[in-house]
Scaffold this active site. Structure first.
Site, PDB file in Angstrom:
ATOM      1  N   ALA A  83      -8.434  22.329 -32.419  1.00  0.00           N
ATOM      2  CA  ALA A  83      -7.331  21.482 -31.718  1.00  0.00           C
ATOM      3  C   ALA A  83      -6.721  22.589 -30.782  1.00  0.00           C
ATOM      4  O   ALA A  83      -6.996  23.758 -30.797  1.00  0.00           O
ATOM      5  CB  ALA A  83      -6.408  21.339 -32.804  1.00  0.00           C
ATOM      6  N   THR A 130      -0.602  18.652 -39.171  1.00  0.00           N
ATOM      7  CA  THR A 130       0.575  19.552 -39.220  1.00  0.00           C
ATOM      8  C   THR A 130       1.753  18.776 -39.675  1.00  0.00           C
ATOM      9  O   THR A 130       1.779  17.710 -39.461  1.00  0.00           O
ATOM     10  CB  THR A 130       0.634  19.931 -37.695  1.00  0.00           C
ATOM     11  OG1 THR A 130       2.138  20.710 -37.675  1.00  0.00           O
ATOM     12  CG2 THR A 130       0.793  19.059 -36.573  1.00  0.00           C
ATOM     13  N   ASP A 131       2.845  19.444 -40.124  1.00  0.00           N
ATOM     14  CA  ASP A 131       3.982  18.637 -40.614  1.00  0.00           C
ATOM     15  C   ASP A 131       4.868  18.379 -39.418  1.00  0.00           C
ATOM     16  O   ASP A 131       5.714  17.787 -39.337  1.00  0.00           O
ATOM     17  CB  ASP A 131       4.816  19.642 -41.366  1.00  0.00           C
ATOM     18  CG  ASP A 131       5.191  21.143 -40.765  1.00  0.00           C
ATOM     19  OD1 ASP A 131       4.776  21.408 -39.656  1.00  0.00           O
ATOM     20  OD2 ASP A 131       6.020  21.858 -41.254  1.00  0.00           O
ATOM     21  N   TYR A 155       2.049  18.293 -28.302  1.00  0.00           N
ATOM     22  CA  TYR A 155       1.054  18.734 -29.461  1.00  0.00           C
ATOM     23  C   TYR A 155       1.395  17.678 -30.767  1.00  0.00           C
ATOM     24  O   TYR A 155       0.429  17.282 -31.168  1.00  0.00           O
ATOM     25  CB  TYR A 155       1.718  20.200 -29.585  1.00  0.00           C
ATOM     26  CG  TYR A 155       0.931  20.658 -31.195  1.00  0.00           C
ATOM     27  CD1 TYR A 155      -0.170  20.764 -31.309  1.00  0.00           C
ATOM     28  CD2 TYR A 155       1.712  21.042 -32.111  1.00  0.00           C
ATOM     29  CE1 TYR A 155      -0.897  21.057 -32.401  1.00  0.00           C
ATOM     30  CE2 TYR A 155       1.334  21.327 -33.414  1.00  0.00           C
ATOM     31  CZ  TYR A 155      -0.017  21.501 -33.479  1.00  0.00           C
ATOM     32  OH  TYR A 155      -0.621  21.780 -34.826  1.00  0.00           O
ATOM     33  N   LYS A 159      -1.296  15.353 -32.316  1.00  0.00           N
ATOM     34  CA  LYS A 159      -1.679  15.284 -33.732  1.00  0.00           C
ATOM     35  C   LYS A 159      -1.402  14.082 -34.391  1.00  0.00           C
ATOM     36  O   LYS A 159      -2.252  13.593 -35.275  1.00  0.00           O
ATOM     37  CB  LYS A 159      -1.167  16.645 -34.457  1.00  0.00           C
ATOM     38  CG  LYS A 159      -1.755  17.880 -33.854  1.00  0.00           C
ATOM     39  CD  LYS A 159      -3.063  18.272 -34.125  1.00  0.00           C
ATOM     40  CE  LYS A 159      -3.344  18.550 -35.449  1.00  0.00           C
ATOM     41  NZ  LYS A 159      -4.864  18.991 -35.626  1.00  0.00           N
ATOM     42  N   ASP A 285      15.966  27.814 -24.229  1.00  0.00           N
ATOM     43  CA  ASP A 285      15.396  27.274 -25.332  1.00  0.00           C
ATOM     44  C   ASP A 285      14.149  26.472 -24.715  1.00  0.00           C
ATOM     45  O   ASP A 285      13.965  26.055 -23.755  1.00  0.00           O
ATOM     46  CB  ASP A 285      16.485  26.107 -25.895  1.00  0.00           C
ATOM     47  CG  ASP A 285      16.262  26.040 -27.287  1.00  0.00           C
ATOM     48  OD1 ASP A 285      15.344  26.482 -28.098  1.00  0.00           O
ATOM     49  OD2 ASP A 285      17.019  25.544 -27.964  1.00  0.00           O
ATOM     50  N   HIS A 289      12.950  21.079 -28.667  1.00  0.00           N
ATOM     51  CA  HIS A 289      12.870  21.917 -29.913  1.00  0.00           C
ATOM     52  C   HIS A 289      13.388  21.304 -31.120  1.00  0.00           C
ATOM     53  O   HIS A 289      14.401  21.162 -31.287  1.00  0.00           O
ATOM     54  CB  HIS A 289      13.612  23.186 -29.520  1.00  0.00           C
ATOM     55  CG  HIS A 289      13.151  24.447 -30.443  1.00  0.00           C
ATOM     56  ND1 HIS A 289      13.611  25.787 -29.982  1.00  0.00           N
ATOM     57  CD2 HIS A 289      12.324  24.634 -31.444  1.00  0.00           C
ATOM     58  CE1 HIS A 289      12.888  26.473 -30.830  1.00  0.00           C
ATOM     59  NE2 HIS A 289      12.361  25.766 -31.816  1.00  0.00           N
TER      60      HIS A 289
HETATM   61  P1  NAD Z   1      -6.099  28.021 -32.959  1.00  0.00           P
HETATM   62  O1  NAD Z   1      -5.577  27.446 -31.624  1.00  0.00           O
HETATM   63  O2  NAD Z   1      -6.117  29.221 -33.620  1.00  0.00           O
HETATM   64  O3  NAD Z   1      -7.720  27.830 -32.840  1.00  0.00           O
HETATM   65  C1  NAD Z   1      -8.204  26.538 -32.762  1.00  0.00           C
HETATM   66  C2  NAD Z   1      -9.703  26.799 -32.423  1.00  0.00           C
HETATM   67  O4  NAD Z   1     -10.405  25.261 -31.945  1.00  0.00           O
HETATM   68  C3  NAD Z   1     -10.207  27.809 -31.416  1.00  0.00           C
HETATM   69  O5  NAD Z   1     -11.131  28.519 -32.148  1.00  0.00           O
HETATM   70  C4  NAD Z   1     -10.545  26.876 -30.340  1.00  0.00           C
HETATM   71  O6  NAD Z   1     -11.605  27.776 -29.609  1.00  0.00           O
HETATM   72  C5  NAD Z   1     -11.188  25.688 -30.950  1.00  0.00           C
HETATM   73  N1  NAD Z   1     -11.141  24.583 -29.923  1.00  0.00           N
HETATM   74  C6  NAD Z   1     -10.237  24.180 -29.097  1.00  0.00           C
HETATM   75  N2  NAD Z   1     -10.464  22.946 -28.365  1.00  0.00           N
HETATM   76  C7  NAD Z   1     -11.927  22.801 -28.832  1.00  0.00           C
HETATM   77  C8  NAD Z   1     -12.691  21.766 -28.394  1.00  0.00           C
HETATM   78  N3  NAD Z   1     -12.287  20.962 -27.411  1.00  0.00           N
HETATM   79  N4  NAD Z   1     -13.997  21.897 -28.895  1.00  0.00           N
HETATM   80  C9  NAD Z   1     -14.248  22.929 -29.875  1.00  0.00           C
HETATM   81  N5  NAD Z   1     -13.500  23.601 -30.193  1.00  0.00           N
HETATM   82  C10 NAD Z   1     -12.146  23.780 -30.009  1.00  0.00           C
HETATM   83  O7  NAD Z   1      -5.562  27.008 -34.061  1.00  0.00           O
HETATM   84  P2  NAD Z   1      -4.964  27.070 -35.801  1.00  0.00           P
HETATM   85  O8  NAD Z   1      -3.750  27.703 -35.593  1.00  0.00           O
HETATM   86  O9  NAD Z   1      -6.038  27.897 -36.291  1.00  0.00           O
HETATM   87  O10 NAD Z   1      -5.105  25.488 -36.226  1.00  0.00           O
HETATM   88  C11 NAD Z   1      -6.201  24.843 -36.742  1.00  0.00           C
HETATM   89  C12 NAD Z   1      -5.901  23.495 -37.088  1.00  0.00           C
HETATM   90  O11 NAD Z   1      -4.740  23.715 -37.856  1.00  0.00           O
HETATM   91  C13 NAD Z   1      -5.183  22.694 -35.958  1.00  0.00           C
HETATM   92  O12 NAD Z   1      -5.903  21.386 -36.026  1.00  0.00           O
HETATM   93  C14 NAD Z   1      -3.736  22.847 -35.999  1.00  0.00           C
HETATM   94  O13 NAD Z   1      -3.129  21.594 -35.512  1.00  0.00           O
HETATM   95  C15 NAD Z   1      -3.742  22.843 -37.724  1.00  0.00           C
HETATM   96  N6  NAD Z   1      -2.495  23.604 -37.934  1.00  0.00           N
HETATM   97  C16 NAD Z   1      -2.201  24.565 -37.789  1.00  0.00           C
HETATM   98  C17 NAD Z   1      -0.722  25.207 -38.138  1.00  0.00           C
HETATM   99  C18 NAD Z   1      -0.664  26.613 -37.774  1.00  0.00           C
HETATM  100  O14 NAD Z   1       0.491  27.000 -38.095  1.00  0.00           O
HETATM  101  N7  NAD Z   1      -1.208  27.396 -36.741  1.00  0.00           N
HETATM  102  C19 NAD Z   1      -0.216  24.574 -39.060  1.00  0.00           C
HETATM  103  C20 NAD Z   1      -0.586  23.457 -39.545  1.00  0.00           C
HETATM  104  C21 NAD Z   1      -1.723  22.718 -39.113  1.00  0.00           C
HETATM  105  P1  TYD Z   2       5.836  28.720 -32.870  1.00  0.00           P
HETATM  106  O1  TYD Z   2       4.990  29.958 -33.688  1.00  0.00           O
HETATM  107  O2  TYD Z   2       5.433  28.434 -31.724  1.00  0.00           O
HETATM  108  O3  TYD Z   2       5.473  27.276 -34.124  1.00  0.00           O
HETATM  109  P2  TYD Z   2       5.841  25.953 -33.981  1.00  0.00           P
HETATM  110  O4  TYD Z   2       6.584  25.805 -32.562  1.00  0.00           O
HETATM  111  O5  TYD Z   2       4.698  25.131 -34.264  1.00  0.00           O
HETATM  112  O6  TYD Z   2       7.015  25.918 -35.031  1.00  0.00           O
HETATM  113  O7  TYD Z   2       7.418  28.985 -33.218  1.00  0.00           O
HETATM  114  C1  TYD Z   2       8.016  29.013 -34.414  1.00  0.00           C
HETATM  115  C2  TYD Z   2       9.436  29.118 -34.253  1.00  0.00           C
HETATM  116  O8  TYD Z   2       9.819  30.096 -33.245  1.00  0.00           O
HETATM  117  C3  TYD Z   2       9.840  27.961 -33.141  1.00  0.00           C
HETATM  118  O9  TYD Z   2      11.058  27.461 -33.696  1.00  0.00           O
HETATM  119  C4  TYD Z   2      10.071  28.334 -31.912  1.00  0.00           C
HETATM  120  C5  TYD Z   2      10.185  29.681 -32.130  1.00  0.00           C
HETATM  121  N1  TYD Z   2       9.796  30.590 -30.970  1.00  0.00           N
HETATM  122  C6  TYD Z   2      10.841  31.647 -30.314  1.00  0.00           C
HETATM  123  O10 TYD Z   2      11.968  31.579 -30.845  1.00  0.00           O
HETATM  124  N2  TYD Z   2      10.322  32.346 -29.314  1.00  0.00           N
HETATM  125  C7  TYD Z   2       8.835  32.528 -28.961  1.00  0.00           C
HETATM  126  O11 TYD Z   2       8.567  33.335 -27.996  1.00  0.00           O
HETATM  127  C8  TYD Z   2       7.944  31.502 -29.863  1.00  0.00           C
HETATM  128  C9  TYD Z   2       6.503  31.543 -29.267  1.00  0.00           C
HETATM  129  C10 TYD Z   2       8.535  30.774 -30.747  1.00  0.00           C
END
Ligand code: NAD
Ligand code: TYD
Length: 347
Positions: A83, A130-131, A155, A159, A285, A289
């Site tokens: 993603a 994701t939540d 985003y 999702k 901000d 947000h």
């Molecule tokens: P990330 O951005 O670190 O990794 C995403 C991966 O997907 C990368 O390796 C990228 O190269 C690959 N990718 C992107 N576009 C692509 C495409 N078109 N084809 C093939 N590969 C592709 O993301 P993450 O934080 O590891 O998140 C992984 C999943 O978990 C996502 O679906 C995200 O929505 C979900 N998620 C993430 C979090 C979080 O806090 N990071 C929380 C809940 C759910």
């Molecule tokens: P982030 O790690 O981008 O995750 P998400 O937006 O998916 O929750 O951000 C976590 C929280 O931190 C969110 O409230 C936005 C804030 N934030 C900052 O205050 N400064 C920053 O530079 C970033 C990237 C996030």
């Protein structure tokens, strides 16, 4: 069993790949990843030569490539993580999120459906979500599996849309699926655009820590290895057609989290307490947000016995340690495109 894991070179995907490759030597595990800015094969150095693992570079939005791959390997199960994952980037370029998160998911669903037709016996499409699809909470309450979707960012809207399509394929075509909606992850290998690794990297480089708005936004943080453990459980024991919320039981206001991070970084870097805190800078901000995310994870806890294994203080300590011991990993990915993104986002 032959399993396709998408997005396995990313943050969460690499931890899921490692867990599955090491724990299940009898599974054939394919990692398909386009290696966007967020994908990094260095995340998988330690397991790349295992005989039950294969990496295939490719884009999930490339319908021909995905269809051919399914024809060749007839994947029994898919764990779909690929993603575009960063809210700020979705504000800069929403269409990229529709392409990968919505259309890419559709292409995978179609390939899976066309491979197995009506015979879905012992097959599974596991969609990782994701939540953020639930929108924003006020000061009280928790996201439950029954909470109505109300996404606010491009985003989370992309999702949410992909979640709806997965469920619709279940209802319409009988496709066997599970969905999990997880809270904010943190841990080793997270790309330094997200709050925790961005701020660790900035502290290392003595750069300002850009806190959005008043810093009173709340997130529920989960250590990535605990998320991977939850994915393993849901994959093997989850009920088909169900959604499970996964969370850390661990709410933090951004500003309190940043102060704790600064304290731990001062300790690790052997600097007087208060040094990193001086880098905190309040900035404009983020548009739209979300005020607060918090998960009610009682369903996965009661039904599958999952709960986080580390406290936030422990997980954060391990995370900081990893980044300090892997400064080359950080250096390798914070050149080029990262600098362009950083200038656009923060200047
Ligand atoms: P990330 O951005 O670190 O990794 C995403 C991966 O997907 C990368 O390796 C990228 O190269 C690959 N990718 C992107 N576009 C692509 C495409 N078109 N084809 C093939 N590969 C592709 O993301 P993450 O934080 O590891 O998140 C992984 C999943 O978990 C996502 O679906 C995200 O929505 C979900 N998620 C993430 C979090 C979080 O806090 N990071 C929380 C809940 C759910
Ligand atoms: P982030 O790690 O981008 O995750 P998400 O937006 O998916 O929750 O951000 C976590 C929280 O931190 C969110 O409230 C936005 C804030 N934030 C900052 O205050 N400064 C920053 O530079 C970033 C990237 C996030």
């Amino acid at each position: 069993m032959t399993i396709l894991i998408t997005g396995g070179a990313g943050f969460i995907g690499s931890h899921v790949i490692r867990l599955f490759v090491e724990k299940y030597p009898n599974y054939n595990i394919f990692n398909v990843d386009a290696l966007t800015y967020a994908g990094n094969l260095e995340n998988l150095n330690d397991i790349e030569s295992k005989s039950n693992y294969k990496f295939v570079k490719g884009d999930i939005t490339d319908e021909f490539f995905i269809n051919e791959l399914f024809k060749k390997h007839r994947f029994d199960c898919v764990i779909h993580l690929a993603a575009e994952s960063h809210v700020d980037r979705s504000i800069q370029d929403p269409l990229a999120f529709v392409r990968t998160n919505v259309i890419g998911t559709m292409i995978l669903l179609n390939a899976f459906k066309n491979t197995w037709k009506d015979n879905f016996e012992s097959k599974l499409f596991y969609h990782i979500s994701t939540d953020e699809v639930y929108g924003s909470l006020g000061q009280t309450g928790l996201f439950k599996e029954s909470t109505a979707y109300d996404p606010n960012s491009p985003y989370s809207a992309s999702k949410a849309s992909s979640d709806h399509f997965v469920r619709a394929y279940g209802e319409t075509y009988g496709l066997p699926y599970v969905i999990t909606n997880c809270s904010n992850n943190y841990g080793q290998n997270q790309f330094p655009e997200k709050l925790i690794p961005l701020f660790i990297n900035n502290i290392i480089n003595n750069k300002p820590l850009p806190v959005y708005g008043d810093g009173n936004y709340t997130r529920d943080w989960l250590y990535v290895i605990d998320h991977a453990r939850a994915i393993d459980l849901v994959f093997h024991k989850g009920t088909l057609g169900e959604t499970y919320n996964i969370g850390g039981f661990n709410e933090w206001k951004n500003i309190d989290l940043v102060k704790l991070l600064c304290k731990q970084m001062d300790y690790k870097l052997d600097k007087p307490e208060g040094t990193s805190r001086k880098l905190i800078t309040y900035v404009k901000d983020r548009p739209g947000h979300d005020l607060r995310y918090a998960i009610d994870a009682s369903k996965i806890n009661k039904e599958l016995g999952w709960k986080p294994s580390v406290t936030f203080e422990e997980g954060l300590f391990l995370t900081i340690d990893w980044y300090l011991n892997n400064e080359n990993w950080l250096k390798n990915i914070t050149t080029g495109e990262y600098q362009t993104y950083y200038q656009k986002q923060y200047n």
